[in-house]
Design a protein around this motif. Structure first.
Motif, short mmCIF file in Angstrom:
data_model
loop_
_atom_site.label_atom_id
_atom_site.label_comp_id
_atom_site.label_asym_id
_atom_site.label_seq_id
_atom_site.Cartn_x
_atom_site.Cartn_y
_atom_site.Cartn_z
N GLN A 41 0.82 -1.17 -0.04
CA GLN A 41 -0.07 -0.01 -0.15
C GLN A 41 0.76 1.28 -0.07
O GLN A 41 0.51 2.36 -0.58
N GLN A 42 1.92 1.17 0.67
CA GLN A 42 3.10 2.34 0.59
C GLN A 42 3.58 2.47 -0.84
O GLN A 42 3.37 3.84 -1.30
N ILE A 43 3.97 1.53 -1.24
CA ILE A 43 4.65 1.67 -2.42
C ILE A 43 3.55 2.15 -3.64
O ILE A 43 3.89 3.04 -4.42
N ALA A 44 2.25 1.58 -3.62
CA ALA A 44 1.27 2.00 -4.56
C ALA A 44 1.07 3.32 -4.40
O ALA A 44 0.64 3.88 -5.62
N ALA A 45 0.98 3.89 -3.04
CA ALA A 45 0.46 5.44 -3.02
C ALA A 45 1.54 6.39 -3.33
O ALA A 45 1.46 7.30 -4.11
N ARG A 46 2.72 5.71 -3.12
CA ARG A 46 4.04 6.78 -3.64
C ARG A 46 4.36 6.53 -4.94
O ARG A 46 4.92 7.51 -5.65
N SER A 47 4.23 5.39 -5.63
CA SER A 47 4.70 5.10 -6.83
C SER A 47 3.75 4.53 -7.81
O SER A 47 3.55 5.47 -9.07
N TYR A 48 3.19 3.33 -7.74
CA TYR A 48 2.26 2.60 -8.79
C TYR A 48 1.29 3.51 -9.28
O TYR A 48 0.96 3.87 -10.45
N ILE A 49 0.46 4.05 -8.41
CA ILE A 49 -0.92 4.84 -8.72
C ILE A 49 -0.52 6.23 -9.35
O ILE A 49 -0.95 6.56 -10.26
N PRO A 50 0.49 7.06 -8.76
CA PRO A 50 0.51 8.33 -9.41
C PRO A 50 1.44 7.97 -11.02
O PRO A 50 1.20 9.10 -11.94
N ALA A 51 2.15 7.11 -11.05
CA ALA A 51 2.98 6.60 -12.23
C ALA A 51 1.96 6.14 -13.20
O ALA A 51 2.04 6.69 -14.09
N ASN A 52 0.93 5.42 -12.87
CA ASN A 52 0.09 5.16 -13.62
C ASN A 52 -0.68 6.15 -14.27
O ASN A 52 -0.77 6.66 -15.59
N ARG A 53 -1.19 7.11 -13.45
CA ARG A 53 -1.81 8.22 -13.89
C ARG A 53 -1.24 9.18 -14.94
O ARG A 53 -1.37 9.64 -15.79
N MET A 54 0.34 9.19 -14.48
CA MET A 54 1.16 10.16 -15.37
C MET A 54 1.20 9.49 -16.86
O MET A 54 1.10 10.16 -17.66
N LEU A 55 1.59 7.99 -16.68
CA LEU A 55 1.58 7.51 -17.99
C LEU A 55 0.43 7.75 -18.84
O LEU A 55 0.60 7.74 -20.04
N LEU A 56 -0.71 7.64 -18.28
CA LEU A 56 -1.94 7.58 -19.08
C LEU A 56 -2.29 9.10 -19.38
O LEU A 56 -2.56 9.08 -20.78
N ASP A 57 -1.64 10.06 -18.73
CA ASP A 57 -1.84 11.44 -19.30
C ASP A 57 -0.90 11.72 -20.45
O ASP A 57 -1.45 12.22 -21.40
N LEU A 58 0.19 10.87 -20.46
CA LEU A 58 1.24 11.29 -21.59
C LEU A 58 0.88 10.43 -22.71
O LEU A 58 0.75 11.00 -23.95
N ILE A 59 0.39 9.22 -22.48
CA ILE A 59 -0.26 8.56 -23.65
C ILE A 59 -1.14 9.31 -24.47
O ILE A 59 -1.43 9.55 -25.73
N ASN A 60 -2.50 9.75 -23.53
CA ASN A 60 -3.45 10.55 -24.10
C ASN A 60 -2.97 11.95 -24.83
O ASN A 60 -3.59 12.48 -25.68
N GLN A 61 -1.94 12.34 -24.01
CA GLN A 61 -1.47 13.83 -24.57
C GLN A 61 -0.66 13.99 -25.73
O GLN A 61 -1.23 14.68 -26.86
N TYR A 62 0.01 12.76 -26.24
CA TYR A 62 0.80 12.84 -27.37
C TYR A 62 0.19 11.79 -28.27
O TYR A 62 0.56 11.34 -29.44
N LYS A 63 -0.94 11.16 -28.18
CA LYS A 63 -2.01 10.38 -28.91
C LYS A 63 -1.36 9.25 -29.66
O LYS A 63 -1.26 9.08 -31.04
N SER A 95 -3.71 -0.50 -20.53
CA SER A 95 -3.81 -1.29 -21.49
C SER A 95 -4.75 -1.10 -22.72
O SER A 95 -4.38 -1.42 -23.77
N LYS A 96 -5.90 -0.56 -22.17
CA LYS A 96 -6.91 -0.35 -23.10
C LYS A 96 -6.32 0.92 -24.20
O LYS A 96 -6.98 0.87 -25.31
N THR A 97 -5.30 1.71 -23.93
CA THR A 97 -4.73 2.60 -24.89
C THR A 97 -4.50 2.11 -26.01
O THR A 97 -4.27 2.73 -27.24
N GLY A 98 -3.90 1.07 -26.18
CA GLY A 98 -3.36 0.13 -27.17
C GLY A 98 -1.60 0.55 -27.40
O GLY A 98 -1.27 0.29 -28.42
N ASP A 99 -1.13 1.40 -26.61
CA ASP A 99 0.12 1.74 -26.43
C ASP A 99 0.96 1.33 -25.50
O ASP A 99 2.15 1.99 -24.95
N VAL A 100 0.59 0.35 -24.60
CA VAL A 100 1.17 -0.24 -23.50
C VAL A 100 1.41 -1.75 -23.80
O VAL A 100 0.16 -2.38 -24.03
N GLU A 101 2.48 -2.45 -23.64
CA GLU A 101 2.76 -3.76 -23.80
C GLU A 101 3.03 -4.56 -22.57
O GLU A 101 3.88 -3.83 -22.07
#
Length: 445
Positions: A41-63, A95-101
């Motif tokens: 839970q600590q690592i998820a809060a500090r790393s996994y969750i915000p990192a997932n959000r950041m990568l999704l924003d980047l993928i959407n931003q750069y289409k 995964s749904k973006t199609g840009d993550v393997e």
């Protein structure tokens, strides 16, 4: 065009509780649920969750121009489902973006490729099925535990049906060659290899917040200028690292998230793109073969397997564990099967390493010393072996075990054959029934 391949490892072992000699035979539950939940839970809060959000924003931003890949151990997925399901939901969105393997590896993040080929095969298959179920992707690229690789492992991987694999670009293997190309296995030429660029990967993973580093601070513009200045014929830059680099190993206050957010913009300005491992290996031909007679990994300066097999404690524990593999495969008790998987995680043997005792890496260990780690693990393993031998005692020798395995395999094949025949019979009977009803209806008319 130069292309960056980002690959992130996600793994958390099931840590063992304090298990004493007097627990053997009396207590069959081995895991420290409190620590496992707290750490996840600590690592998820500090790393996994915000990192997932950041990568999704980047993928959407750069289409679709920004892409990454993940290898997530099965034991990490098991813990996420219980302690941090929102991490899995975030990965599903990616995964749904199609840009993550999503890559495949051993389910237990184990060393089975070095000791038990059948177990290695079974765990890769189990992991691939789990990834497909969770993320609706069937992995085509294999990443072995800790990037462990050799010519012998390449043979096993190719026989499993894989034609793409990633591993370490170890200097003592490459020599004068650059890791910034696609290679092929010397023992299996049809198996393509992507090699980690250790320098560029480690600049982010380990040096990013190191004030004593002569290149500190590392900016996105500076980093991309280094890649752009490499020889024009070098097209592939494999940046492989632990996902915890984003927010945990490199804390958020270090600026790691801002660095990652800025990377794509400066990359595109210099004509550098992003690709997944599959895309790179599909679009580039191998420039040569890599021969690896001695096993390599991505660990330590030596890039070998001494972090898990460097002393007698580790070798003894691993030998004792994998000696019972055939008996475990005969077993049908679900709890025993699950414990077998969780006890194979490479971390248990890493904690026994005397190489790291007293230096930075030892901070990852929950034990006071490697000897403490060994004693605790062997107490657990002794109890586990006792439970297995209660099912299949020592009086059953290996020949009898092999005969039993063959019989069970043949029975499974026969059951599957009979099921197929039954389906055909049912299908034929349904067709005859429909035809009969149709005739009766026609006669009435």
């Amino acid at each position: 065009m130069k292309s960056i391949c980002f690959y992130f490892q996600i793994h958390q072992p099931f840590r063992l509780k304090r298990y004493r000699f007097f627990n053997i035979g009396n207590d069959h539950y081995y895991f420290d649920d409190y620590s496992n939940e707290d750490i996840m839970q600590q690592i998820a809060a500090r790393s996994y969750i915000p990192a997932n959000r950041m990568l999704l924003d980047l993928i959407n931003q750069y289409k679709g121009k920004f892409k990454v890949a993940f290898s997530i151990s099965g034991v990490a997925l098991d813990q996420m489902e219980v302690y941090a399901p929102e991490v899995i939901e975030g990965l599903r969105e990616l995964s749904k973006t199609g840009d993550v393997e999503f890559l495949t590896e051993t389910y237990a993040h184990s060393l089975s490729s070095l000791f038990d080929p059948e177990e290695f095969h079974n765990q890769v298959k189990q992991h691939s099925e789990r990834i497909e179920m969770l993320f609706d992707q069937k992995p085509t690229v294999l990443r072995n535990t800790e990037l462990i690789y050799s010519d012998e492992i390449a043979d096993m991987v190719y026989k499993m049906g894989y034609k793409k694999m990633i591993t370490e670009g170890a200097k003592h293997v490459l020599g004068w060659k650059s890791p910034n190309y696609v290679y092929q296995s010397a023992s299996q030429p049809q198996l393509k290899l992507l090699l980690k660029n250790s320098k560029f990967s480690d600049d982010i993973a380990y040096k990013f917040s190191d004030y004593s580093w002569n290149e500190y601070p590392l900016t996105a513009e500076k980093f991309m200028s280094w890649i752009a200045s490499t020889p024009p014929e070098e097209k592939v830059f494999n940046l492989f690292m632990n996902y915890e680099v984003l927010g945990n190993l490199q804390p958020s206050h270090s600026g790691i998230f801002e660095f990652m957010k800025a990377l794509p913009r400066f990359a595109f300005e210099k004509g550098i793109g992003f690709s997944t491992p599959s895309e790179i290996m599909d679009s580039h031909k191998p420039i040569g073969a890599i021969q690896v007679p001695e096993t390599i990994s991505w660990s330590d300066e030596e890039r070998d397997v001494s972090a898990w097999l460097g002393n007698r404690l580790q070798k003894s524990a691993l030998k004792s564990l994998y000696e019972i593999g055939e008996r475990v495969r005969l077993c049908t008790v679900r709890q025993l099967k699950q414990d077998w998987i969780y006890l194979q995680s490479s971390d248990h043997f890493y904690y026994m390493s005397t190489k790291h005792f007293g230096i930075g890496n030892s901070n990852f260990s929950p034990y006071m010393s490697p000897y403490d780690a060994f004693n605790n693990y062997m107490n657990v393993l002794s109890d586990f072996i006792g439970r297995i031998k209660a099912q299949y005692p020592d009086t059953v020798d290996n020949e009898e075990l092999n005969a039993l395995l063959t019989t069970i395999h043949n029975q499974d094949m026969e059951i599957k054959r009979l099921e197929q025949e039954l389906k055909k019979v049912i299908g034929t009977n349904e067709e005859l029934l429909v035809e009969k009803l149709s005739r009766k209806k026609a006669d009435k008319i």
